[in-house]
Design a protein around this motif. Structure first.
Motif, short mmCIF file in Angstrom:
data_model
loop_
_atom_site.label_atom_id
_atom_site.label_comp_id
_atom_site.label_asym_id
_atom_site.label_seq_id
_atom_site.Cartn_x
_atom_site.Cartn_y
_atom_site.Cartn_z
N PHE A 141 0.84 -1.19 0.00
CA PHE A 141 0.00 0.00 0.00
C PHE A 141 0.88 1.25 0.00
N ASP A 142 0.29 2.34 -0.43
CA ASP A 142 0.96 3.64 -0.46
C ASP A 142 0.73 4.30 0.90
N LEU A 143 1.75 4.33 1.74
CA LEU A 143 1.62 4.87 3.08
C LEU A 143 1.22 6.34 3.05
N ASP A 144 1.89 7.12 2.22
CA ASP A 144 1.59 8.56 2.17
C ASP A 144 0.14 8.81 1.77
N GLN A 145 -0.36 8.01 0.82
CA GLN A 145 -1.73 8.18 0.38
C GLN A 145 -2.72 7.83 1.49
N PHE A 146 -2.43 6.76 2.23
CA PHE A 146 -3.35 6.37 3.29
C PHE A 146 -3.35 7.40 4.42
N LEU A 147 -2.20 7.97 4.73
CA LEU A 147 -2.14 9.01 5.76
C LEU A 147 -2.96 10.23 5.33
N GLU A 148 -2.97 10.50 4.04
CA GLU A 148 -3.80 11.58 3.51
C GLU A 148 -5.28 11.21 3.60
N ASN A 149 -5.60 9.96 3.30
CA ASN A 149 -7.00 9.52 3.36
C ASN A 149 -7.59 9.67 4.75
N VAL A 150 -6.83 9.25 5.78
CA VAL A 150 -7.38 9.25 7.14
C VAL A 150 -7.44 10.66 7.72
N LEU A 207 -0.32 1.56 -7.05
CA LEU A 207 0.22 1.70 -5.70
C LEU A 207 0.82 3.07 -5.43
N ASP A 208 1.37 3.72 -6.44
CA ASP A 208 2.07 4.98 -6.22
C ASP A 208 1.28 6.14 -6.79
N ASN A 209 1.24 7.23 -6.01
CA ASN A 209 0.58 8.45 -6.48
C ASN A 209 1.55 9.19 -7.41
#
Length: 530
Positions: A126-135, A452-454
């Motif tokens: 998973f894309d950690l940076d993207q998930f941190l943005e999502n939450v 997977l990558d933005n």
């Protein structure tokens, strides 16, 4: 004292999630004090752990716990809940399956390992940076099961059922009259002290007043008796324009069609109704700095990296001027006799929404359609929207995060977040509340989700998705929303969030003791008058 009708809807005042996005578009720590991954590629295990601050709590002194996130996110993903934010969690293991009714809430891989450790398992890399943005989305803040679950229909409307974990809490509510915000003394407190809460939240209390006429508010502002105004008529905006601060709200005022009803099940009809509207005229009707919409994704949403604007990169998809002749030609090519159709345009009951609806009615009736306007507010309006009980409906279409995926994905069937009817021989997915369901668009959104990558590839596909959606036209963007505010020179430390709302956590008011005396005198006089 403050006047701002939009402030009541500001979840950032009273809730805080794991992360938040600052005014530069960067992810910052919220309740999460730290996070780390546990990845074992050989075993196919991908975990993300959030360590929560143990010094921040709800306004009733209870510490915010990992279980509060587990409950809130299960609620978003529940088959019985209509939430477009569901797609923000779909890379969590079993999230899609739970939303589809194919497993239970207990199978959802979101765990409270302890009171302050939230553990999430993903389906794969998973894309950690993207998930941190999502939450960081306001839709994914924690909720208290003990308060919400027994009062599902009205928990957010009564103070008895309400708890805040943000910098402020609601301490008084007179519907249609006043709202009192007070410092949440449990917010980021020092566990070694009970008296230093002012170090993280400066104001003790402020009030939002709805009762005054605009003339009264402006006069009190001039007299230094009111220090912040967040709503203006067109006339007042023009008078004070040089003093007013305008901030993009990351939302787009739009008309949505019910594509399951005739004639909106015909693509050319939807396109014709869109082409006939002059967005510049609509922005002029709304006034107050509103911008003609050139796409659905609003300003503030970034492209493949922070600081790069999606809207500026994609450019204008919609021509802001009207083209009546092309609209008529489209109807003719589709064999549609507009005079055979009558429909209802639902809208909010504020002055601007009604004025825009009257303009749209006039334009659409010039094409031959018969249009009636129904203006409503509150739950009646929300129930019509989320229940699909409309022909055409106006709404502020809000970006849930600074990622364009949150704007575009809900129109894809599998990512709509719509309520699922669980039973034998029923679909495990449901279309968007507009009824829009396009296989090509569904596949495109799924392809984007699986990247997977933005990066530029993902951004290019998101550009394509917006263009395809606006060609299919289940939703018609009209104007980009702008927030207006004016503050006194005595009021310092007011900031803006990336979503456009104001942040008062560090606000300070010079001469506030005089203000307290003024309020006390006015309240005493009001009691005597009774």
């Amino acid at each position: 004292m403050i006047y701002d009708a939009e402030l009541v809807l500001n979840t950032g005042m009273i809730f805080e999630g794991l992360t938040y996005i600052d005014d530069k578009g960067k992810v910052q720590k919220g309740i999460a004090d730290n996070w780390y991954t546990e990845i074992d590629e050989e075993r196919g295990e991908y975990f993300l752990c959030f360590e929560l601050k143990d010094e921040t709590g709800w306004d009733d002194q209870r510490i915010v716990q990992a279980d509060d996130f587990v409950y809130a996110w299960r609620r978003v993903l529940s088959p019985a809940t209509n939430s477009p934010a569901a797609c923000l969690l779909y890379n969590v293991k079993n999230a899609k399956e739970y939303k589809a009714g194919l497993c239970t809430a207990d199978d959802l891989a979101i765990y409270a390992e302890s009171a302050t450790l939230l553990k999430i398992e993903f389906t794969g890399p998973f894309d950690l940076d993207q998930f941190l943005e999502n939450v960081a989305s306001p839709s994914l803040v924690p909720l208290r099961e003990d308060l919400v679950s027994p009062h599902e229909s009205d928990w957010a409307t009564k103070l008895d059922n309400f708890a805040a974990n943000g910098p402020f809490t609601l301490k008084g509510l007179e519907v249609g009259k006043k709202v009192y915000f007070q410092r949440n003394t449990s917010y980021n407190r020092d566990p070694k002290s009970d008296t230093n809460e002012w170090k993280v939240v400066s104001p003790y209390q402020f009030r939002v007043d709805f009762q005054m006429s605009e003339e009264e508010r402006l006069q009190r502002f001039e007299d230094d008796k009111l220090f912040y105004i967040g709503e203006f008529s067109k006339e007042a905006y023009e008078q004070y324009e040089k003093k007013i601060d305008n901030i993009d709200l990351m939302s787009t005022y739009s008309y949505m069609f019910n594509t399951e009803k005739a004639p909106f099940n015909i693509k050319e009809v939807r396109q014709a109704l869109s082409l006939a509207l002059d967005r510049e005229e609509i922005a002029s009707i709304i006034g107050n700095g509103a911008k003609a919409a050139t796409g659905l994704v609003p300003y503030g949403v970034h492209d493949y990296k922070v600081g790069k604007s999606f809207r500026k990169t994609v450019g204008d998809i919609i021509d802001t001027s009207a083209n009546i002749e092309e609209a008529k030609a489209l109807l003719k090519s589709a064999g549609v006799n507009a005079s055979s159709y009558s429909f209802e345009l639902r809208t909010g009951n504020n002055e601007e929404d009604v004025a825009v609806a009257k303009y749209a009615k006039e334009v659409w009736e010039s094409l031959g359609f018969k249009v009636t306007i129904k203006s409503q507010g509150g739950m009646f309006y929300s129930n019509a929207l989320y229940g699909g009980n409309f022909d055409v409906i106006g709404l502020d279409y809000q970006a849930l995060t600074t990622d364009a995926f949150s704007v575009l994905a809900p129109f894809a069937r599998e990512y709509s977040g719509s309520v699922i009817t669980i039973g034998q021989d029923t679909d495990t997915t449901a279309p968007h509340i507009s009824g829009f369901d396009n296989k090509e668009y569904n596949k495109l959104i799924d392809d984007i989700f699986n990247i997977l990558d933005n990066d530029k590839e993902r951004a290019t596909l998101l550009h394509d998705a917006e263009k395809m959606l606006l060609d299919e036209c289940p939703i018609v963007p009209l104007s980009f929303n702008v927030a207006n505010s004016m503050k006194s020179s005595k009021l310092k430390g007011v900031k803006s969030s990336i979503f456009g709302y104001k942040i008062f956590t560090e606000a300070s008011l010079s001469g506030y003791r005089d203000v307290l005396e003024m309020i006390a005198e006015e309240e005493a006089a009001a009691k005597l008058a009774k």
